[in-house]
Write a protein that holds these residues in place. Structure first.
Motif, PDB file in Angstrom:
ATOM      1  N   THR A 204       0.828  -1.206   0.000  1.00 43.49           N
ATOM      2  CA  THR A 204       0.000   0.000   0.000  1.00 43.49           C
ATOM      3  C   THR A 204       0.863   1.256   0.000  1.00 43.49           C
ATOM      4  O   THR A 204       0.598   2.222  -0.735  1.00 43.49           O
ATOM      5  N   LEU A 205       1.913   1.264   0.830  1.00 36.76           N
ATOM      6  CA  LEU A 205       2.810   2.417   0.896  1.00 36.76           C
ATOM      7  C   LEU A 205       3.513   2.642  -0.439  1.00 36.76           C
ATOM      8  O   LEU A 205       3.641   3.776  -0.906  1.00 36.76           O
ATOM      9  N   ALA A 206       3.985   1.550  -1.049  1.00 34.03           N
ATOM     10  CA  ALA A 206       4.714   1.680  -2.307  1.00 34.03           C
ATOM     11  C   ALA A 206       3.841   2.267  -3.400  1.00 34.03           C
ATOM     12  O   ALA A 206       4.320   3.011  -4.268  1.00 34.03           O
ATOM     13  N   GLU A 207       2.560   1.959  -3.389  1.00 35.42           N
ATOM     14  CA  GLU A 207       1.646   2.494  -4.399  1.00 35.42           C
ATOM     15  C   GLU A 207       1.603   4.017  -4.352  1.00 35.42           C
ATOM     16  O   GLU A 207       1.453   4.670  -5.390  1.00 35.42           O
ATOM     17  N   THR A 208       1.741   4.589  -3.140  1.00 35.42           N
ATOM     18  CA  THR A 208       1.698   6.050  -3.026  1.00 35.42           C
ATOM     19  C   THR A 208       2.899   6.707  -3.693  1.00 35.42           C
ATOM     20  O   THR A 208       2.848   7.892  -4.029  1.00 35.42           O
ATOM     21  N   PHE A 209       3.985   5.942  -3.870  1.00 32.96           N
ATOM     22  CA  PHE A 209       5.182   6.469  -4.529  1.00 32.96           C
ATOM     23  C   PHE A 209       5.312   5.962  -5.964  1.00 32.96           C
ATOM     24  O   PHE A 209       6.325   6.223  -6.630  1.00 32.96           O
TER      25      PHE A 209
END
Length: 268
Positions: A204-209
């Motif tokens: 989920t965090l990686a998707e924001t980047f």
């Protein structure tokens, strides 16, 4: 998923009463003979027990092996000027034939701040300095022009292949750092259930980047003493999303832990 198996080199120990210092050359050779994927060196200037320099340790391990990957487990980037760290990383890539795995962390507070003070670095600002270093490190290692925080323009030569970057730490900031900058994330003593939950969070965090989720490495997992049972546990780690497991030195000595790792490798 194939699970890679590594071991920590006998460079130090988290227990001040039992420092583990051993023959780095013999340990690296044994790890390669056992079919392990990698060996790793801890890093600090002044720790709670004797500790070898990580870059010298990894260069030594690389010099006596041909296939084995060498890893910082983990490099405290904020202790060093980013350009100097990049120079050492690039040199290790060159002398090892691109076998380096670059683990990065901000340090265990249990060691205190004396190492940071001795290096003239800020203990309080180590997280922000790590982020700052990670922003410029890939280009520095690759030999591309970089403008540093103080405005200095620098190009390191020769450039080198940028190694996989793995960020360590179980806190929210460390996971966000891994998602933003890294190819992998390192956690200590996590269970398979913990790994699965963290894999979802990191995705989920990686998707924001706009990036892929970092692969997961587990250091010192709680494993059974029997190799066959421990191998079954490792299968659970692989199923939960772990890419790599790194075994810590045994209190019985690094030789015993490496023998156990060899038995696990055969069982896998």
């Amino acid at each position: 998923m194939t699970l890679h198996l590594g071991a920590i080199l006998p460079t130090s120990s988290p227990d001040p009463a039992r420092p583990i210092l051993g023959d780095i050359r013999a340990a690296a050779r044994l790890a390669e003979q056992a079919g392990l994927e990698s060996v790793w060196s801890t890093d600090h200037l002044v720790a709670s027990s004797p500790i070898l320099d990580s870059t010298v340790t990894l260069a030594t391990a690389a010099a006596v092996t041909d296939r084995l990957r060498i890893g910082y487990g983990v490099l405290l980037l904020a202790l060093r000027p980013a350009a100097w760290a990049a120079k050492q990383i690039g040199a290790l890539q060159y002398v090892s034939g691109n076998r380096l795995l670059l683990g990065v962390g901000t340090g265990n507070p249990a060691h205190g701040d004396i190492g940071w003070r001795a290096a003239g670095a800020s203990f309080a600002e180590r997280g922000a300095r790590t982020d700052e270093a990670l922003r410029v490190l890939p280009d520095l290692v690759a030999g591309k022009p970089v403008t540093l925080a103080d405005g200095a323009e620098v190009t390191l030569a020769p450039g080198a292949a940028v190694p996989p970057i793995l960020v360590a730490g179980d806190g929210p900031r460390a996971k966000r750092r891994a998602a933003e900058f890294a190819d992998g994330w390192i956690t200590i003593a996590a269970s398979p259930a913990d790994v699965a939950a963290s894999a979802r969070e990191l995705s989920t965090l990686a998707e924001t980047f706009g990036r892929n989720a970092p692969a997961i490495t587990v250091v010192a997992p709680p494993l059974a003493a029997a190799p066959r049972q421990a191998a079954d546990q490792l299968a659970e780690y692989a199923a939960s999303g772990a890419e790599r497991v790194i075994l810590a030195p045994s209190p019985a000595g690094w030789e015993a832990s490496y023998q156990f790792a060899a038995e696990l490798q055969r069982a896998l």
